[in-house]
Design a protein around this motif. Structure first.
Motif, PDB file in Angstrom:
ATOM      1  N   PRO A  17     -41.532  26.125  20.144  1.00 26.00           N
ATOM      2  CA  PRO A  17     -40.908  26.765  21.328  1.00 26.00           C
ATOM      3  C   PRO A  17     -39.530  26.175  21.632  1.00 26.00           C
ATOM      4  O   PRO A  17     -38.572  26.904  21.879  1.00 26.00           O
ATOM      5  CB  PRO A  17     -41.898  26.478  22.461  1.00 26.00           C
ATOM      6  CG  PRO A  17     -43.147  25.992  21.823  1.00 26.00           C
ATOM      7  CD  PRO A  17     -42.816  25.525  20.448  1.00 26.00           C
ATOM      8  N   GLN A  18     -39.433  24.833  21.549  1.00 26.97           N
ATOM      9  CA  GLN A  18     -38.127  24.214  21.866  1.00 26.97           C
ATOM     10  C   GLN A  18     -37.091  24.623  20.824  1.00 26.97           C
ATOM     11  O   GLN A  18     -35.943  24.921  21.156  1.00 26.97           O
ATOM     12  CB  GLN A  18     -38.267  22.682  21.869  1.00 26.97           C
ATOM     13  CG  GLN A  18     -39.113  22.162  23.012  1.00 26.97           C
ATOM     14  CD  GLN A  18     -39.098  20.635  23.076  1.00 26.97           C
ATOM     15  OE1 GLN A  18     -38.469  19.973  22.231  1.00 26.97           O
ATOM     16  NE2 GLN A  18     -39.775  20.092  24.065  1.00 26.97           N
ATOM     17  N   ALA A  19     -37.528  24.668  19.549  1.00 21.24           N
ATOM     18  CA  ALA A  19     -36.568  25.050  18.503  1.00 21.24           C
ATOM     19  C   ALA A  19     -36.054  26.458  18.793  1.00 21.24           C
ATOM     20  O   ALA A  19     -34.865  26.746  18.654  1.00 21.24           O
ATOM     21  CB  ALA A  19     -37.259  24.996  17.141  1.00 21.24           C
ATOM     22  N   LEU A  20     -36.943  27.320  19.264  1.00 23.83           N
ATOM     23  CA  LEU A  20     -36.522  28.700  19.557  1.00 23.83           C
ATOM     24  C   LEU A  20     -35.618  28.737  20.784  1.00 23.83           C
ATOM     25  O   LEU A  20     -34.698  29.553  20.868  1.00 23.83           O
ATOM     26  CB  LEU A  20     -37.763  29.588  19.748  1.00 23.83           C
ATOM     27  CG  LEU A  20     -38.549  29.822  18.433  1.00 23.83           C
ATOM     28  CD1 LEU A  20     -39.863  30.541  18.700  1.00 23.83           C
ATOM     29  CD2 LEU A  20     -37.670  30.612  17.455  1.00 23.83           C
ATOM     30  N   ASP A  21     -35.819  27.810  21.706  1.00 25.21           N
ATOM     31  CA  ASP A  21     -34.873  27.746  22.850  1.00 25.21           C
ATOM     32  C   ASP A  21     -33.465  27.423  22.311  1.00 25.21           C
ATOM     33  O   ASP A  21     -32.469  28.060  22.674  1.00 25.21           O
ATOM     34  CB  ASP A  21     -35.290  26.628  23.833  1.00 25.21           C
ATOM     35  CG  ASP A  21     -36.586  27.015  24.574  1.00 25.21           C
ATOM     36  OD1 ASP A  21     -36.889  28.234  24.593  1.00 25.21           O
ATOM     37  OD2 ASP A  21     -37.273  26.115  25.083  1.00 25.21           O
TER      38      ASP A  21
END
Lengths: 141, 644, 647, 138
Positions: free
Chosen positions: A101-105
């Motif tokens: 999720p953070q990588a996608l942010d």
């Protein structure tokens, strides 16, 4: 496992990702992505707006930036090498260090970058520099 | 290496891409000039600027596959540097101070990321100069009597910290210095025998070749640092050893050193002389740890001896306002025991740095004070000839437990109350002497009380009532500011005053205070730093480290706007030669322009005030300062002072 | 010396002066009043006067008598008629030493007094430059040496001074920068500041050192030191001067006449051979590396113009090389060169290469440190800066010293026919080189426009905005630029021997600020201005250099490349953390200057240097740079804090 | 030789200062010279701190013009090998008589303004703390 066989596996995985139109990941949040882009030091090599530093993140249609799945795949890469001398190559971001999720942010934040560089002709100071280059050489000055 | 090796300059774009493939393809097509530039340089690479068109398919493939370099090293799951951090953790190393460098990138990464509570025990302390990192380790070592780690980057790190290491050696301060070595990277930062540069002023050094050897070397280094004569040790750690896979190698258990003290028979003989003495006295010098100080107090109380202390000139000595400390009721002592000091009938004196100087000084530098030729009597800091009856070359602190036990055995009931009576007389006499001493000192120190620029005695006097009930530590050398604390303050803790810069080197003060601040932060203490301006100006970056790590250091500038000692010497020289005494300020003063230390502190993120010229404003300012440091925020007060 | 030697100290406040006057006479220590002496010089010899402090009442008559008679110590050394240190200053004056940088110390108080008071125009040639750290004193000498190609003096205080400056000395050695280092030695004063062989500590990274025993010998040694410093391989030399010699009687001691060194060049036969090949070549080329002095650069230009050769230069990556926009400099009309002559550089068919530091390293390194790059075992190919370039025949002779002979032979062999052919070739080369330059600039600008309006500010924008503002100034870019992208290499005209002073010689951070101030010394005397693109990590080692710039009015414009980190470490650590699959968001610990950010404008103002910033909007750069250039041209240093893209 | 000088000096005093008293100096100029020649360095800006008191003293050196001048020109005879903090010599060349007298005039403006110990509350606190008995905990 020899070098070449490793490359083969990589290509297969890559092809699958492209061809299969892997399921669209849930979109990331650029606001959170901005702080993560700073915390994980992405700005360190790519500049705060993705235009300076080593590798452009803007004005490119590289699939790494084009598709989230390839972006995630690219982050998890390079687990298997650690050159003995210090390196400033692209680091590996493992799931533990940077969950999906953070990588996608971060990915969402990168998508907000725009190439806002004016062209050379429209920058007066660049004109002056070119003019000076064209001037004949005076020894004394 | 050809003359122009230094002249290679690397283009901007290429520096990262070049690095990734650098190791694989070193052949430089056009003579790409890479500038060997940073403490951690880049591989040379063609400098053609990359246009911005979108990468084609083959580039993507190459990017993705990122052809690994020839020297492929498999993923390391348990890096050697993690085990090194584990060894330091087990030895109780609280801090590792460093100015970052690539030769210990692996160890720094482990300190920052390894373990369930990463970056604690040891915590990575960021310094702006290696000299500050080692001076901090000195301040911490003198306050706690045990080592912390200072991390240095190869040859440059050892050179940059050379004076600070020399002062730790001269002062016998326990410290574990780790120098990173990266033999395959920037050649100017590595050498075959790096430690040779500082061998003549360090106690011990090692250059382990494998990970097991490295872990053992770290433990042996800690032991050497804490065994008399205590001092700084250097362990050189290659980057290969830091980065290699440790597999299932177990971290060896740490065995603390055994330091020889008095044997039972000698202890008994000494105990008898102490017990039989009518008016015994114990002179206490600088012991090794707070534990030693506690035992010296216990011995003095057991025997009812009067004592003398070095607490007002350095750390780890007898509390100077303890009931037994002072001249005592009668000064005709019939037996004097010396602990690491004379004069004494019997003195327990452990080995000093001088005893190992010759073996370490392979270069034949022969430092003054440590060389065979005795130092001339006129030389300051030269050892003064002091009458000692019998010297026992054993560590005093290590001998105390045995001696105390022997004394306790001999203590009969009537001896106990004779001692009690004597102790009461001694206590009363000492208190009277204290009060008289303070009274006499105050009458002298009142001159210039209201003068502006501010008299130094006024600073020390105004501070005392404000810190008396705090757990304080005066970490800054005080002789240049008049050492007024010696008569006015009570030095009852092992760390009350950390003493002068061991080799008289200016620049030590700022770092030492920050180092004592590390110890203080963990123990609810506050640090008083009467900071001379010349000393602050060598590596003022210590202020940023104090702000960054929340160190409770109150810096009060002794701002006489000069390297004042030099000004006085030069005025004398000019006078002796009958010319230009009004030009002696050239090169020895900090005038035109005056430096604004409040602004300097604020630039580093440290709250500050001043310059204060009116002594009446001191108390309020000191109150604000003490409140700030008790809340974990360093504070600086610029005071324009009388020069001496 | 017992473990608690450091607790045996000097005398309390009152006594320190009075005691000092009579100290040598009466050393008997009554009550062992132990006071802690601490300064670099520690206070006078201790005569523990009476234990009690003297009250304030008026001095009694006999005190007055004693005061006025001031019984001199037992061994009164009569004041000298001509102090030895005056003669030392005279020797330095005649050598043309302009400056003497130093952090004051008592072991050279006599020499400092002479520098400040001796002569009809005291404190000029050399002028005493006050530094807040010995490291800065030596780095300034390095900056000056690189810019002028000749040495100045750095004055250090005993063992502590040599230790405090040892990294800076190592970088001067590694970079082959000519410099005379004088270390004071006071064997009778604070023992920790003296040693029998002080220079041994730095012998493995200095070119030459001496410890003269008498005044006449000292004067000769100073001249020999100057010669050693400027003879190839140039580098730092150390002279130890005892205080006894500085204070010795100099009357009747003659100042030796200085004989400059004779640096051998190529012999007549080789000159003939090389001239023949240059003249025979249809498309000759010169490959010019780092020469020794501006004189050498002038001769290299003369040779290139004479034989109509195209040239390759290193002036965009270091000092003393061929002007990079001279018509001869560039690829030339035809890149098939049939003969390439190398001057201290390859690639070349024949290259004249003088001896480098590596040739004397083994002889100097008695400790066996074996520094990388200077040791027998060759540097691994992966190491940066390791690759050499292809040279056919290498002639081990100083290129600069060989140029006059070569030029003379070429001029003699010149015929009208050759002159015409050469003139034609020169014209074609000039046109081709001009075209290449213009194209190169355009391509570079194309690349550097990316991020042009970014905030934080792109580094390409900083170098570009500076270009037109300094074009008509006599400028010197004194700071290393690899960390700020080295954009000057494509955009600026490096036509002076001091245009760019090159990288940190041994890659040591902390060198930049001092070197820029050193170049500022040379600039102040020659109406030059110094541009310093200052990285924040480098500035933070010894920021006191800003005070020295303000105190001595040095024309240095410092533009902060403020990426708020030792950024190289941050990138390395991120890679390490990534390789170990953990905490890439913790790599900033220990490698960045965050929390709190440092305010460099305020830091500059604390030292008395005018400043502005932090600037985050690139459009404000031009106006700020104009203010900065105006200020430094008026002799007032200036600092502009710019928050920049990290790379 | 030394003893002779002292006696002449003493006579000078005893003879009631027959020697013509040079004109008084100007304290304003004296203040600047006191700073330039570094007198503050050892005697403090107000003559009260540092090594030797210039205030509240009846010493002729401070109060008598010839003694002051004579004292400044003294000690031409020695420059000890190791650095010294003793009173420097101020030769005529470095500090002409007129300027020296300006300095003396400025020194005479110094007043001993130190309050006595009992009138300083802070000092009372310090004395009280010294009288307190030792408490190992604190």
């Amino acid at each position: 496992m020899t070098l070449s066989s490793k490359l083969a596996i990589v290509f297969l995985a890559l092809a699958a990702a492209f061809a299969g139109g892997a399921s669209a990941q849930t979109a990331g949040d650029p606001a959170r992505g901005k702080t993560l882009y700073f915390d994980h030091g992405c700005y360190g090599c790519h500049g705060y707006q993705g235009q300076t530093g080593a590798r452009n993140l803007v004005g490119t249609n590289s699939p790494i930036i084009a598709k989230p799945e390839v972006f995630l795949f690219f982050l998890r890469q390079r687990g298997n090498f650690l050159p003995m001398i210090p390196s400033t190559a692209m680091p590996r971001f493992s799931e533990k260090a940077l969950p999906d999720p953070q990588a996608l942010d971060i990915y969402a934040y990168i998508k907000t970058f725009k190439l806002d560089a004016p062209d050379v002709a429209s920058i007066p100071v660049m004109g002056q520099i070119e003019a000076s280059a064209a001037r004949a050489y005076q020894a004394g000055r | 290496m050809s003359n122009d090796a230094g002249a290679r300059e690397l283009g901007r774009r290429a520096f990262l891409k070049g690095a990734a493939t650098g190791t694989a393809a070193m052949a430089t097509a056009a003579p790409g000039l890479a500038e060997a530039r940073a403490r951690t340089d880049e591989a040379a690479a063609p400098e053609a600027a990359v246009a911005a068109p979108p990468p084609n398919a083959s580039q993507i493939a190459r990017e993705l596959s990122a052809s690994p370099p020839a020297s492929l090293t498999p993923l390391v799951t348990r890096p050697g540097s993690d085990l090194m951090v584990e060894v330091l953790k087990q030895m109780g190393v609280e801090f590792a101070a460093a100015n970052p460098g690539s030769s210990f990138e692996a160890l720094q990464e482990s300190i920052v990321n390894y373990g369930d509570k990463p970056n604690t025990m040891p915590e990575f302390i960021t310094c702006l100069h290696e000299e500050t990192a080692v001076d901090m380790a000195s301040g911490y070592g003198r306050a706690e009597g045990k080592p912390m780690v200072a991390l240095l980057h190869g040859t440059l790190g050892l050179q940059h910290a050379a004076m600070a290491i020399y002062q730790a050696y001269y002062g016998g301060t326990p410290m574990l210095i780790i120098a990173g070595r990266d033999d395959g990277f920037i050649q100017a930062h590595t050498a075959d025998d790096m430690a040779a540069m500082v061998r003549s002023f360090t106690k011990w050094d090692a250059h382990p070749k494998t990970l097991p050897e490295a872990l053992a070397a770290l433990q042996e280094g800690y032991r050497q640092a804490t065994t008399a004569p205590t001092g700084p040790v250097v362990v050189v750690l290659d980057t290969e050893v830091q980065k290699e896979e440790a597999g299932d190698f177990a971290v060896p258990a740490y065995r603390p050193p055994v330091i020889a003290g008095l044997d039972a028979a000698a202890a008994r003989r000494l105990a008898e002389r102490l017990i039989n003495a009518k008016n015994p006295r114990i002179n206490v010098g600088r012991l090794r740890t707070p534990q030693g100080v506690r035992q010296a107090v216990q011995l003095a109380e057991l025997i009812g001896a009067s004592t003398s202390s070095q607490a007002t000139v350095g750390p780890m000595s007898f509390p100077n306002r303890h009931a037994s400390c002072g001249p005592g009721a009668a000064t005709d002592y019939d037996f004097t025991l010396g602990l690491e000091i004379g004069p004494a009938d019997v003195a327990l004196m452990g080995p000093t740095i001088a005893s190992i100087a010759a073996t370490r000084d392979k270069m034949g530098v022969a430092f003054g004070g440590l060389r065979a030729k005795p130092s001339p009597p006129t030389a300051p800091l030269a050892p003064m000839a002091v009458k000692i009856g019998e010297t026992i070359g054993l560590d005093a602190e290590a001998s105390l437990p045995g001696l105390i036990a022997a004394v306790q055995i001999l203590l009969t009931a009537e001896r106990r109350d004779a001692i009690a009576k004597r102790a009461a007389l001694t206590a009363a006499a000492n208190r009277k002497a204290n009060v008289e001493g303070v009274r006499k000192a105050l009458t002298v120190k009142r001159t210039g009380w209201n003068s502006s620029p501010v008299s130094l005695a006024r600073i020390y006097a105004e501070l005392w009532p404000l810190i008396e009930n705090e757990d304080w530590c005066l970490a800054s050398p005080s002789v240049l500011s008049g050492s007024h604390h010696r008569e006015l303050w009570a030095h009852n803790k092992p760390y009350s005053y950390l003493g002068l810069p061991p080799a008289g080197g200016i620049g030590y003060g700022a770092g030492a205070c920050a180092g004592a601040g590390l110890a203080a932060r963990e123990r609810g203490r506050i640090i008083i730093n009467i900071q001379t301006d010349g000393d602050m100006n060598y590596a003022p970056g210590a202020l940023w480290t104090e702000a960054h790590h929340g160190l409770p250091v109150l810096s009060i500038m002794h701002n006489n706007r000069a390297w004042h000692q030099e000004l006085m010497f030069l005025t004398f020289m000019a006078g002796a030669r009958g010319r230009g005494t009004d030009r002696a300020h050239i090169g020895s003063t900090l005038r035109n322009p005056f430096i604004d230390y409040r602004k300097m502190a604020e630039a580093y993120g440290v709250a500050g005030e001043g310059p204060i010229e009116d002594p009446a404003l001191l108390r309020a300012a000191f109150k604000r300062g003490i409140a700030s440091v008790k809340a974990g925020r360093p504070y600086l007060i610029d005071v324009i002072t009388q020069p001496r | 010396m017992s473990n608690d030697a450091d607790t045996r100290k000097l005398v309390g406040r009152r006594g320190f002066l009075k005691g000092a006057a009579v100290a040598p006479a009466a050393m008997a220590v009554s009550a062992p009043e132990l006071a802690d002496a601490q300064t670099r010089v520690a206070v006078q010899a201790a005569a523990a006067a009476s234990a009690g402090a003297t009250a304030v009442p008026a001095p009694t008559p006999e005190q007055v008598a004693r005061e006025t008679s001031a019984t001199p110590p037992q061994t009164p050394t009569p004041t000298v008629k001509v102090p030895g240190s005056d003669l030392m200053v005279e020797v330095l004056k005649r050598l043309g030493v302009e400056f003497c940088t130093s952090n004051p110390g008592s072991s050279f108080e006599a020499l400092q007094e002479s520098l400040v008071n001796y002569g009809d125009k005291p404190n000029t040639m050399p002028e005493f430059i006050t530094c807040l750290h010995e490291e800065t004193a030596v780095d300034m000498a390095t900056g000056y040496g690189k810019a002028e190609g000749k040495p100045m003096v750095a004055l250090l205080h005993g063992t502590l001074g040599l230790q405090h400056a040892s990294m800076a000395i190592y970088q001067a050695y590694y970079g082959g920068v000519p410099m005379v280092i004088i270390a004071g030695r006071d064997d009778g004063f604070i023992q920790a500041h003296t040693a029998n062989d002080m220079a041994a500590m730095v012998r493995s990274f200095t070119k030459w050192d001496a410890h003269p025993k008498t005044l006449p010998e000292a004067l000769d040694v100073l001249q020999e030191a100057y010669r050693q410093a400027i003879t190839a391989p140039t580098g730092p030399v150390v002279v130890i001067l005892d205080t006894e010699i500085q204070k010795a009687e100099g009357a009747g001691v003659a100042i030796p006449t200085y004989r400059p060194p004779v640096i051998p060049g190529i012999d007549a036969a080789t000159a003939e051979r090389l001239a023949a090949r240059l003249l025979a070549a249809k498309n000759p080329r010169l490959s010019v590396g780092k020469l020794r002095t501006p004189e050498g650069v002038k001769n290299a230009v003369k040779l290139a113009e004479l034989v109509g050769a195209s040239t390759a230069t290193q002036s965009t990556s270091g000092p003393m090389s061929f002007p990079n926009r001279h018509p001869a400099c560039g690829p030339g009309a035809d890149t098939a060169y049939d003969f390439t002559l190398g001057l201290e550089s390859g690639p070349a068919d024949v290259a004249m290469m003088g001896p480098t530091i590596a040739s004397i390293a083994a002889l100097r390194d008695k400790m066996g440190v074996a520094f990388g790059g200077l040791r027998a075992s060759p540097a691994p190919t992966t190491a940066p800066g390791g690759g050499g370039s292809k040279i056919g025949e290498k002639i081990d002779i100083d290129a600069e010293a060989s140029l006059p002979a070569l030029i003379a032979v070429v001029e003699k062999a010149m015929t009208p026919a050759r002159r015409r052919a050469i003139a034609d070739r020169v014209a074609k080369n000039a046109a081709a080189n001009q075209k290449a330059t213009v194209e190169g600039v355009h391509k570079a600008l194309e690349a550097k426009r990316v991020g042009w309006n970014n905030s934080p500010v792109s580094l390409g924008r900083i170098y570009a905005e500076l270009a037109p503002l300094i074009e008509n100034e006599d400028w010197c870019l004194a700071s290393p630029t690899a960390f700020s992208g080295s954009h000057h290499r494509d955009l600026w005209n490096h036509d002076k021997p001091y245009s760019y002073l090159g990288p940190q010689p041994a890659g040591g951070i902390g060198y930049g600020a001092g070197a820029s101030a050193g170049a500022g010394l040379a600039a102040r005397e020659r109406k030059r201005i110094v541009i310093n693109i200052q990285t924040d990590g480098d500035m933070n080692f010894a920021p006191g250099v800003l005070w020295t710039e303000a105190h001595h009015g040095l024309p240095v414009l410092s533009i902060m490349h403020n990426n708020r980190a030792w950024h190289q470490e941050l990138m390395f650590l991120e890679f390490m953390a990534g390789a170990r699959g953990r905490g890439t968001d913790r790599a900033h610990i220990g490698s960045t200057l965050r929390d709190p950010f440092i305010d460099y404008k305020k830091m500059a103002e604390a030292y008395g240097v005018a400043g502005e910033g932090p600037i985050t909007d690139p459009n404000e750069l031009a106006a700020a740079f104009k203010r900065g250039i105006a200020s430094v041209k008026a002799g007032k240093p200036y600092l502009i804090d710019v928050i920049t893209q990290p790379r | 030789m030394k003893i002779v000088i002292v006696s002449i000096l003493a006579l000078g005093f005893a003879a009631g200062g027959a020697v013509a008293a040079p004109a008084g100096g100007d304290p304003v100029r004296g203040k600047q010279l006191y700073y330039d020649h570094g007198c503050y360095g050892c005697h403090g800006y107000g003559g009260q701190t540092g090594a030797w008191n210039l205030v509240g003293t009846s010493s002729p050196i401070v109060n008598n013009a010839q003694a002051f001048l004579f004292f400044l020109r003294q000690r031409g005879g020695f420059s000890p090998m190791i650095p010294s903090l003793a009173m420097p010599r101020f030769s005529e060349a470095a500090l002409p008589d007129a300027q020296a007298l300006d300095i003396q005039a400025y020194i005479k403006t110094f007043k001993l303004d130190a309050p006595d110990v009992d009138s300083i509350p802070l000092m009372g606190q310090i004395e009280a703390s010294a009288a307190k008995s030792y408490d190992p905990g604190k």
